[in-house]
Design an enzyme around this catalytic site. Structure first.
Site, PDB file in Angstrom:
ATOM      1  N   TYR A   1       0.868  -1.182   0.000  1.00 25.73           N
ATOM      2  CA  TYR A   1       0.000   0.000   0.000  1.00 25.73           C
ATOM      3  C   TYR A   1       0.901   1.227   0.000  1.00 25.73           C
ATOM      4  CZ  TYR A   1      -3.457   3.373   1.903  1.00 25.73           C
ATOM      5  OH  TYR A   1      -4.266   4.462   2.131  1.00 25.73           O
TER       6      TYR A   1
ATOM      7  N   LYS B   1      -1.793  -1.355  -3.808  1.00 26.74           N
ATOM      8  CA  LYS B   1      -2.671  -0.201  -3.975  1.00 26.74           C
ATOM      9  C   LYS B   1      -1.772   1.022  -4.064  1.00 26.74           C
ATOM     10  CE  LYS B   1      -5.912   2.778  -1.477  1.00 26.74           C
ATOM     11  NZ  LYS B   1      -6.581   3.061  -0.186  1.00 26.74           N
TER      12      LYS B   1
END
Length: 233
Positions: free
Chosen positions: A138, A167
């Site tokens: 992330y 992400k």
């Protein structure tokens, strides 16, 4: 390892809190139903939007159990990890898997600015603490003060078996595209992390988006993904 399910619109679900500062179970169950009925492909527990930094570990475990139970297999439930200390990240990852999480998402450590090697070993250690379980990186430079580099993501994607995607909330579509370009050969799954860049991310090869707005307008956000996937541009 099957990663076919890792795609679409994943919602970083909000965490309803009651007056005693505990997770409000009825409201959380309602929210899980609302986003699933709205078409999301997955639920991310305790992402940034789920305010992981405000919830103690025992409440995280309780909240995850509620979400997994309410989802009842309709969509996968992922668990977000935002701790600084590697050992704590590993502990949270193991807890999440033991309680039914389909995968974990790990934010780069905040406050510190680790070296390339320190970051590589940090993410590798967390992944190796839950072997066989999909792990997503992330990248959120706006909240931690530095970005994951394309070189680092490339190395992790190619060298750590269960780091299978990420992400990217950099908001830099050129960087998102570079993550995708350098890892597509191993089927690495990149999600756009900015709702406003969902379509652009898909055009560059992202497999979906982790979209905060799916908490309150899931039909609209998922319709963007579904139409793109169907070739309706």
């Amino acid at each position: 390892m099957n990663t076919d399910f890792i795609k679409g619109v994943i919602v970083p679900i909000l965490t309803p809190i009651d007056g005693e500062e505990r997770i409000d179970e009825p409201r959380l169950r309602d929210q899980v139903d609302y986003v699933i009925n709205g078409g999301v492909s997955g639920v991310l527990a305790f992402g940034s939007n789920g305010e992981f930094y405000m919830v103690e570990e025992d409440e995280m475990e309780r909240g995850l159990k509620i979400m997994v139970d309410q989802a009842a297999g309709r969509v996968p439930v992922y668990f977000g990890i935002g701790a600084i200390r590697t050992q704590k990240c590993c502990r949270l990852a193991k807890m999440a898997v033991a309680n039914g999480a389909a995968g974990v998402s790990v934010l780069q450590p905040m406050f510190l600015k680790p070296t390339y090697q320190e970051l590589f070993l940090h993410f590798k250690a967390v992944a190796e603490s839950v072997p066989g379980v999909p792990m997503l990186l992330y990248n959120n430079p706006g909240r931690v003060g530095y970005t994951l580099t394309a070189d680092l993501v490339d190395a992790l994607a190619h060298q750590v078996e269960n780091i299978v995607g990420m992400k990217d909330t950099s908001g830099d579509i050129t960087l998102t595209a570079e993550f995708i370009r350098r890892t597509r050969d191993v089927g690495f799954k990149v999600f756009g992390g900015k709702d406003t860049l969902l379509y652009a991310s898909l055009c560059h090869g992202a497999v979906g988006g982790v979209c905060t707005a799916a908490n309150f307008m899931p039909e609209l956000i998922t319709d963007v993904y579904n139409k793109f996937a169907a070739g309706d541009l």
